[in-house]
Design a protein around this motif. Structure first.
Motif, PDB file in Angstrom:
ATOM      1  N   MET A  61       0.798  -1.220   0.000  1.00  0.00           N
ATOM      2  CA  MET A  61       0.000   0.000   0.000  1.00  0.00           C
ATOM      3  C   MET A  61       0.830   1.270   0.000  1.00  0.00           C
TER       4      MET A  61
ATOM      5  N   VAL B 183       1.431   3.767  -3.102  1.00  0.00           N
ATOM      6  CA  VAL B 183       0.283   4.367  -3.783  1.00  0.00           C
ATOM      7  C   VAL B 183       0.263   5.879  -3.602  1.00  0.00           C
TER       8      VAL B 183
ATOM      9  N   HIS C  99      -8.772  -6.901  -6.858  1.00  0.00           N
ATOM     10  CA  HIS C  99      -9.161  -6.606  -5.482  1.00  0.00           C
ATOM     11  C   HIS C  99      -9.544  -7.878  -4.734  1.00  0.00           C
TER      12      HIS C  99
ATOM     13  N   ILE D 183      -5.457  -6.006  -3.989  1.00  0.00           N
ATOM     14  CA  ILE D 183      -5.986  -4.651  -3.856  1.00  0.00           C
ATOM     15  C   ILE D 183      -7.123  -4.694  -2.830  1.00  0.00           C
TER      16      ILE D 183
ATOM     17  N   ILE E 125      -3.448   2.030  -8.280  1.00  0.00           N
ATOM     18  CA  ILE E 125      -3.585   0.858  -7.406  1.00  0.00           C
ATOM     19  C   ILE E 125      -3.095  -0.420  -8.075  1.00  0.00           C
TER      20      ILE E 125
END
Length: 969
Positions: free
Chosen positions: A520, A523, A705, A710, A759
């Motif tokens: 993360m 990003v 995701h 994600i 992302i």
């Protein structure tokens, strides 16, 4: 002591939770000697990969971030005044740190279980209220994917609502952003909708038009007065969609006040980084009379079991998973996390703060226009908000060079140059622009008295187009302007939501796994977050490298020839894949191939996506074991062999089983001229062990995701890139602004060329740090964890489907239908799990009255045991109802969830104890998550639909006295 100099920490041991001792115990419970033995019993031998994944060696977290820094340095962070729907922003630190970078917000699931999602629901209600206020419309949803696709959803809603069924024309202003027109072309083609593209000032509106769409302000920056155009459209029965800039509506008359039927756009300017195209939360607002046709999720006010204020997702009967091929949209996800940020941005700044920001942007734009006109440049826009337009003729080349020398990007279209200012623009930036414009004419900055011009600025917005109505009047937008207040407000909402920070979320089909911090972190690096999606390619080398690597790695994992990274949601990936198949057939002259075979067990997005791609759906039966009925498939494939376009199949199946007939199934489709579309929702059980290409598929989408880490973000963002076999590569999506054409590309399916590009870094990090060995181990452990839960629970709940050797894949379905005889519904089990500190598994999908459980590889044995203990305890509570020990209507399941207010209240009249209600197992007391409301009343919420923040002093429920607390307290 012998010192070790070769040790390097492996990320896979951080991502995959069970340790060696736990693995041994789990294998013993499952009844196998090794994980490989379990895999042999689970995945059919003919489809197992013969070779390991050919991926680069796994990097440690430390090495990956260092390497990525080098990649990121290839991106040049210039000041971009390109505009066209994307603008640089100032992300308030309190929002960036406490929402965007906070797993308490980004690891939540979609708020289907409202009682443990009240914080997120309130934040989304704030977003809806903000959109309603600024657009002047009556109802808004809780976000869509991006501005371009929101415009396409508006077009299709207008098409679905048309009274004249022969009306097939849709007027499109040529001043819409190019990427939006591109998407409208994609979405209109399957339905035979004719786009009439031209000027709103001279178009001849006709009876065969069902809708129209304009941009406000327009692509060229001009603020047109569309009032007369709207009136003429309505005289013809034509509904009007307005694509609006949300920041401009602080100063401009809202479209709802001059005749818009639908208003769409993006909230990106409200504190969401450009991120090379996304993710950004689009908005969709309309009139209340269209509420049942509006796409996307709607957050509504209701009451809970104690008659207190509560929130939930309203009017869910509109959604694609229920309406299937009759759905007006196929979208399954939104941009919840980004919508929450945008709503918080509005709450942090408030109406006064937003006006100051909008006035500053507009004021600097006027200053720049006046300054350049003093240099002799002719500015072409009369009324504008933030965008200036010049025809520079032969000066465009020299000016382009000077802009780059000053590390600034403007927007060029031949000799026409537009400059769009934003929240980050400063007076010094204006002076820099004036300086190099002056240089091109052989002048200098001293030829312009900027300070004098600055002291005499007047708006260029005509009085008739200036906003006079109030907005953001609710206390939520007027109470949290200091950072301390905002921090506490954010945290007060966060504490009402259960996320992966608290416990496993065992959702079948949704794969709620670890979203590692290292994945993360990058990003929000400026090298990724502040790049405009239409920036020159020589400024985006880092992104291009990242895309190329991700394309190669995902192609290796799927066995396909190439990927398109453009689709920015799973269902959009489905749509893109089907449109590629459609283009392939049409290119071969097989325009009659429009039949999609879809198993009866398929997720609702499958038939909805097929319908949106202009296909006719033929349902294929499943047998008693939940597998595709091969005989029925063969019969229908042969029956429709001249019209067959494709089969849509999920693998492993939606029932959590590796169907052994899958190769035969694919061969049947190919033998009858069709293509095989594989839904990649269950790739978590495939990676490294089998692949879509191996089973015989031609195209699949990947839910990044899910399988590729994600986060779900409380209901988005997601990504749904598609992989295709070699013969389909030429048809992968292109883009109207950035040249990514593959030869015969379909038009864009998303607004940005690479979708929600920023992302993609998360999935890139996951694959790079896991490597081929780690990814394969993750799949094995996903299957082990699922079979461990299955083994522990099978004596208590019937397991609905298994493979031929009694194994499930990465998920399983528990049959709870028999409990209905004793008055216990599957919903009661879901609500009771909240008292044990868990989010419910997937409820009543794909079979009504069941729960589908998926633990993922990231959960340790002790967490799996906690969950199993809770499920077993709940089963014993059901037995108490069965035997008469517990009252059929007044028992812990029917009254769940139990809030702290109820358990600690003065009155307790239930036949079971408070301890039984709140602390049903010993571990619960050690770490109790309290639902903030009791069971929500869905029926009441739909009957009295309220989709914006109710006034605190005026709002009253009709049926009962209701406590309405101040938001966030």
């Amino acid at each position: 002591m012998q010192l070790n100099t070769d040790y390097q920490e492996k990320f896979q041991f951080r991502h995959i939770a069970p340790n060696e001792a736990d693995t041994a115990e789990m294998l013993k419970t499952v009844g196998v000697n090794s994980i490989d033995e379990l895999i042999e019993q689970t995945i059919p031998a003919p489809i197992r990969l013969k070779q390991p994944l050919n991926l680069p060696p796994a990097k440690s977290e430390f090495d990956y971030l260092n390497t990525l820094k080098q990649t990121a340095s290839r991106n040049k962070v210039f000041k971009s005044y390109i505009g066209q729907g994307y603008y640089d922003v100032i992300v308030p630190g309190v929002i960036q740190r406490n929402i965007l970078e906070n797993p308490g917000w980004y690891t939540q699931y979609t708020p289907y279980q409202a009682e443990i999602a009240q914080g997120r629901l309130q934040a989304l209600l704030n977003f809806q209220t903000m959109v309603i206020d600024l657009t002047g419309m009556e109802i808004a949803n809780a976000s869509l994917l991006d501005e371009g696709t929101a415009a396409a959803e508006a077009m299709f809603m207008q098409y679905s609502l048309r009274k004249n069924q022969k009306a097939t024309k849709f007027f499109v202003s040529d001043e819409l952003f190019a990427q939006t027109i591109d998407i409208l072309k994609t979405r209109s083609e399957p339905f035979g909708i004719e786009l009439v593209i031209g000027s709103h000032e001279n178009v001849e509106l006709s009876d065969d038009m069902f809708g129209a769409i304009v941009q406000y302000p327009a692509k060229n920056g001009e603020v047109y007065d569309y009032k007369d155009f709207a009136a003429k459209a309505h005289e013809k029965g034509i509904k009007l969609t307005v694509v609006a800039d949300l920041m401009s509506l602080v100063l401009l008359t809202p479209p709802g006040e001059w005749g818009a039927d639908i208003v769409v756009g993006t909230s990106q300017r409200f504190g969401i980084p450009m991120g090379f195209g996304g993710p950004h939360a689009a908005f969709f607002a309309t009139k209340e009379e269209y509420k049942r046709s509006m796409p996307g999720r709607i957050i509504g006010v209701t009451i809970d079991s104690a008659n207190n204020y509560a929130l939930r997702m309203a009017l869910q009967t509109r959604e694609q998973h229920i309406r299937r091929d009759k759905a007006t949209s196929n979208i399954c996800t939104a941009q919840a996390l980004l919508a929450i940020m945008a709503g918080m941005y509005a709450a942090y700044h408030g109406p006064k703060g937003l006006k100051l920001i909008a006035e500053r942007i507009h004021g600097l734009t006027v200053l720049l226009s006046n300054s350049l006109e003093e240099l002799g440049y002719k500015q072409l826009n009369t009324a504008y908000f933030d965008t200036l337009q010049f025809d520079l003729g032969e000066l465009v080349g020299p000016l382009h060079g000077e802009a780059l020398n000053n590390e600034m990007n403007l927007n060029y279209n031949g000799s026409i140059v537009t400059i769009s200012l934003d929240e980050t623009t400063s007076p010094e930036d204006v002076k820099t622009i004036v300086r190099f414009f002056a240089k091109v004419k052989g002048k200098n900055l001293n030829d312009v008295n900027i300070d004098e011009l600055k002291s005499n600025l007047q708006t260029t917005i005509p009085a008739a187009l200036q906003r006079t109505s109030a907005y953001l009047t609710h206390p939520v937008f007027n109470s949290h302007h200091s950072e301390h207040e905002m921090l506490r407000y954010i945290k007060s909402l966060e504490t009402k939501d259960l996320s992966l920070c608290h416990s496993m979320i065992a959702l079948g089909s949704c794969t709620m796994k670890l979203n590692a911090t290292t994945e993360m972190v990058p990003v929000t690096w400026a090298e990724f977050s502040r790049i405009h999606p239409f920036a020159p390619v020589d400024q985006t080398g880092g992104y291009m490298q990242l895309f190329a690597e991700l394309d190669a790695w995902l192609s290796e994992i799927t066995g396909f020839a190439a990927m398109s990274l453009q689709p920015n949601a799973g269902a959009q990936g489905e749509y893109a894949g089907l449109m590629v198949i459609r283009a392939y057939h049409n290119d071969r002259g097989d325009t009659h191939r429009n039949i999609a075979l879809i198993p009866s067990s398929a997720h609702g997005t499958n038939p909805a996506s097929a319908a949106m791609a202009g296909m006719k759906i033929v349902v294929v039966k499943c047998d008693d074991n939940g597998n595709i009925d091969v005989a029925d498939l063969k019969a229908k494939a042969e029956q429709y062999k001249n019209e067959l376009s494709c089969l849509m199949v999920t693998y492993p199946s939606t029932h959590g089983v590796f169907e052994e007939s899958i190769i035969e199934v694919c061969e049947i489709i190919h033998a009858n001229g069709g293509q095989v579309y594989m839904d990649g929702a269950n790739m978590n059980a495939q990676v490294g062990l089998t692949s879509p290409a191996t089973i015989g598929a031609d195209v699949c989408h990947l839910n990044l995701h899910k399988t590729f880490c994600i986060p779900h973000g409380g209901g988005g963002p997601g990504m749904g890139p598609i992989g295709v076999a070699k013969h389909l590569v030429p048809y992968l999506p292109g883009h109207a602004v950035v040249d990514i054409d593959k030869g015969k590309s379909i038009p864009a399916v998303s607004a940005a060329p690479w979708g929600s590009a920023s992302i993609l870094i998360i999935s890139h990090a996951y694959i790079a740090m896991m490597g081929g060995e780690g990814l394969t181990s993750a799949t094995k452990y996903a299957i082990l964890n699922a079979n461990y839960i299955k083994t522990r629970l099978k004596a208590h709940y019937p397991v609905l489907y298994t493979g031929s050797k009694g194994r499930c894949a990465h998920e399983m379905i528990l049959d709870c239908r028999a409990f209905k005889a004793y008055g216990i519904e599957v919903t009661d089990i879901a609500k009771r799990l909240m008292d044990y500190g868990f989010h419910a598994p997937t409820v009543s999908f794909p079979v009504a009255g069941t729960v589908m459980i998926e633990p993922t590889e990231s959960e340790p044995k002790h967490e799996l045991d906690r969950f199993c203990d809770a499920m077993i305890a709940i089963r014993n509570e059901i037995k108490d109802v069965e035997s008469g020990v517990s009252d059929k209507t007044d028992n812990p399941l029917k009254n769940a969830p139990h809030t702290a207010a109820v358990v600690t209240g003065n009155d307790w009249e239930h036949p079971y104890t408070r301890q039984k209600a709140a602390f049903p197992l010993p571990y619960v007391a050690a770490y109790k998550f309290w639902p903030s409301v009791g069971r929500v009343n869905d029926t009441y919420g739909d009957r009295t639909l309220i989709c914006s923040c109710p006034p605190l002093t005026e709002y009253e429920f009709e049926e009962s006295e209701v406590t309405t607390p101040e938001f966030g307290t």
